[in-house]
Design an enzyme around this catalytic site. Sequence first.
Site, PDB file in Angstrom:
ATOM      1  N   LYS A 111      -3.418  -6.333  -1.767  1.00 53.93           N
ATOM      2  CA  LYS A 111      -3.757  -4.814  -1.458  1.00 53.93           C
ATOM      3  C   LYS A 111      -4.586  -4.454  -0.376  1.00 53.93           C
ATOM      4  O   LYS A 111      -4.076  -3.803   0.564  1.00 53.93           O
ATOM      5  CB  LYS A 111      -4.539  -4.060  -2.515  1.00 53.93           C
ATOM      6  N   LYS A 194      14.745  -8.913  -7.639  1.00 47.87           N
ATOM      7  CA  LYS A 194      14.484  -8.092  -8.584  1.00 47.87           C
ATOM      8  C   LYS A 194      14.622  -6.899  -8.404  1.00 47.87           C
ATOM      9  O   LYS A 194      14.239  -6.261  -7.153  1.00 47.87           O
ATOM     10  CB  LYS A 194      13.443  -8.530  -9.677  1.00 47.87           C
ATOM     11  N   LYS A 197       9.848  -1.151  -8.135  1.00 50.01           N
ATOM     12  CA  LYS A 197       9.374  -0.088  -7.556  1.00 50.01           C
ATOM     13  C   LYS A 197       9.115  -0.233  -6.148  1.00 50.01           C
ATOM     14  O   LYS A 197       9.572   0.451  -5.144  1.00 50.01           O
ATOM     15  CB  LYS A 197       8.172   0.389  -8.058  1.00 50.01           C
TER      16      LYS A 197
HETATM   17  P1  AMP Z   1       6.169  -2.257 -12.657  1.00 47.18           P
HETATM   18  O1  AMP Z   1       5.704  -0.525 -13.109  1.00 47.18           O
HETATM   19  O2  AMP Z   1       6.952  -2.511 -11.403  1.00 47.18           O
HETATM   20  O3  AMP Z   1       4.815  -3.245 -12.427  1.00 47.18           O
HETATM   21  O4  AMP Z   1       6.762  -2.818 -13.904  1.00 47.18           O
HETATM   22  C1  AMP Z   1       6.362  -2.710 -15.223  1.00 47.18           C
HETATM   23  C2  AMP Z   1       6.810  -3.767 -15.932  1.00 47.18           C
HETATM   24  O5  AMP Z   1       8.277  -3.502 -16.111  1.00 47.18           O
HETATM   25  C3  AMP Z   1       6.695  -5.307 -15.463  1.00 47.18           C
HETATM   26  O6  AMP Z   1       5.421  -5.832 -15.894  1.00 47.18           O
HETATM   27  C4  AMP Z   1       7.895  -6.115 -16.163  1.00 47.18           C
HETATM   28  O7  AMP Z   1       7.607  -6.393 -17.490  1.00 47.18           O
HETATM   29  C5  AMP Z   1       8.780  -4.878 -16.129  1.00 47.18           C
HETATM   30  N1  AMP Z   1       9.876  -5.047 -15.064  1.00 47.18           N
HETATM   31  C6  AMP Z   1       9.715  -4.303 -13.878  1.00 47.18           C
HETATM   32  N2  AMP Z   1      10.858  -4.730 -13.149  1.00 47.18           N
HETATM   33  C7  AMP Z   1      11.586  -5.673 -13.782  1.00 47.18           C
HETATM   34  C8  AMP Z   1      13.027  -6.141 -13.718  1.00 47.18           C
HETATM   35  N3  AMP Z   1      13.548  -6.045 -12.374  1.00 47.18           N
HETATM   36  N4  AMP Z   1      13.367  -6.893 -14.616  1.00 47.18           N
HETATM   37  C9  AMP Z   1      12.766  -7.063 -15.773  1.00 47.18           C
HETATM   38  N5  AMP Z   1      11.624  -6.509 -16.087  1.00 47.18           N
HETATM   39  C10 AMP Z   1      11.083  -5.685 -14.962  1.00 47.18           C
END
Ligand code: AMP
Length: 329
Positions: A111, A194, A197
């Site tokens: 961060k 992957k 966000k």
């Molecule tokens: P985020 O809000 O981006 O931190 O994502 C929340 C949760 O979604 C993560 O902790 C992962 O378990 C899941 N996640 C996010 N992106 C992916 C992805 N591309 N493939 C699989 N799981 C994902």
Amino acid sequence: METVLSGIRPTGNLHLGNYFGAVQNFIKMQESYNCFFFIADWHSLTTHPTPQDLHNNVTQILAEYLACGIDPEKATLYVQSEVPEIAELYLLLNMNAYVGELERTTTFKDKVRAQPENVNAGLLTYPVLQTADIIIHKATKVPVGKDQEQNVEIARKYARRFNQMYNVDCFPEPMPFNFGENLVKIPGLDGSGKMGKSEGNGIFLYEDAESIRKKVMRAVTDAGPQAPNSEVSEPIQNLFTIMKSVSQPDTLQYFTEAYANCTIRYGDLKKQLAEDIIAFTTPFKQKIEDIKANKKYLHDVVQLGTHKARESASKTLQEVRSVIGFRQW
Ligand code: AMP
């Protein structure tokens, strides 16, 4: 029954990666665990959202989780800022959290690099608030991705430290929870990595059909299979991986065979994939809209979640106060 806890960041909409990698598992978990799912709106203040954005983001993500099938009767679904007990535990834990160790956490260092103009104390003590989130319900299982494992480790350390300091057995040590055998990783359509966000390559449950079509048609491909049964390159494998999640098995089989015998046309593959993603997401989009329009339902869900979360949190906090030496006057 073991207690599972997961925080949900109210920033941005749910994309296919979130759905297949996390939310789908939450829906299963709520059947067999005592689940707490909360919207981490205090955490989101570290990036200074406007008041309007803050409220809209919380409403949107709440509606999205409900539309996916989180059942507020089975799980405890709540908004963090509605549960003041968490803030009190955070304050108390801060007294035993050392600045040096917090400065060394990877997420803090990331961060500092990402937003050097806004290195606020909330960012530094983020893992302390995360610890309070987890241990206030004495959760033992925390579903997390690899990048968050260090923060569960910190929660274990603070739980242990509290127990040792006061020679009590107040908090169990939470463990990272890998639910299901193989964690699905949904790739992006930009050739590698992957869907995420921060990667800015998401396809969202709440997205318009036209926008989904555009994104899929722009997906990176390669020059096509050069010989029968040749190895599949990463961008094409990514399309197949998404197809495996959203399409019918015979569709996947059709294109896999077409690739193997070199008759595949990527344009057709993408068109089919776009329509299958749209067919998959449209019912969610509709449900999200219905839920957002139903203010009474949202109000009731938040009231119920607050009640259940505070009941659990205040029990722990009473115990903590007494352990520390605060007495009732
Ligand atoms: P985020 O809000 O981006 O931190 O994502 C929340 C949760 O979604 C993560 O902790 C992962 O378990 C899941 N996640 C996010 N992106 C992916 C992805 N591309 N493939 C699989 N799981 C994902």
